[in-house]
Design an enzyme around this catalytic site. Sequence first.
Site, PDB file in Angstrom:
ATOM      1  N   GLY A  22      -4.911   2.142   7.994  1.00  0.00           N
ATOM      2  CA  GLY A  22      -5.972   1.551   8.802  1.00  0.00           C
ATOM      3  C   GLY A  22      -5.827   0.046   8.921  1.00  0.00           C
ATOM      4  CG  ASP A  32      -1.961   1.121   1.151  1.00  0.00           C
ATOM      5  OD1 ASP A  32      -1.768   2.064   0.360  1.00  0.00           O
ATOM      6  OD2 ASP A  32      -2.961   1.058   1.886  1.00  0.00           O
TER       7      ASP A  32
END
Length: 288
Positions: free
Chosen positions: A210, A187
């Site tokens: 998250g 990511d």
Amino acid sequence: FGWLIYRDAALYALGIGACSRDAIDDKELKYVYHQDGQESIEVLPTFAALFSIGVQAQIANIPGFEFDPRLLLHGQQYIEIYKPLPSSACLLNKTTIAGLHDKGKATVLEIEVSSYEKESGVLLCMNRMAIYLRGAGGFSKSSQPYSYTKYPSSQALAYKIPKTQPFAVYEECTQPSQALLYRLSGDYNPLHSDPKFAEIAGFSRPILHGLCTLGYAVRAININICRGQQNMIKNISGRFLLHVYPGETLITEMWLEGSRVMYQVKVKERNRAVLSGVVHLSHISSSI
């Protein structure tokens, strides 16, 4: 298609804090090293969340769908584990849009990713995530805002964090470089690494992913309730409530009700809840 190799699983485990307290902890060392050969390491269940990472970048290719990627927020994640995750495999991911909701000032997009082992065709896991696209709402032409989901309301994962004392509490400090380590699992959103990008998005500095916070929370459940038996975990849900800054201390509170674990994660420094959800177990360990 996607290749899964043991190095990815080990790097992910380190990215969510495995062995950060004790490099020879037998409950966690197995996720990064095995005496009989690296390829036989065990895989944490939240590793499955990585299979949906590339999907967010593909949202921009949906015809007629415009949004500012700097204003994208991850709202919820649900993971269903059907088979223990292998430490090496070739995966086939099938992606569908499971829901679309016009919230006026934002759009909520639900995306579902089913991951199969390519050679055998066995379904390993499923991810379902809700993505909030700030500033992209108001596309409905009718008086009633558009809302679609393939799941009936009866399938909603309802839970309420108890007011009673938690069954277990686990405190763990993230590192200032945590997001920089976690991003190596795939990511690369600059929100988690670029100070200027984070400022434009409304944060004082880059924030933690998250899904990294979710990994910390489920690790806490694995350590305190599953006693390191990660294959007890059947499904995981998480609702992201607030951002975490790398270097902050996470306090995971856990409540056990039968085979269901409700949890809440707070940032110690700000005393704010940042994540909550439910984990369902296949059984309860006799050592609890």
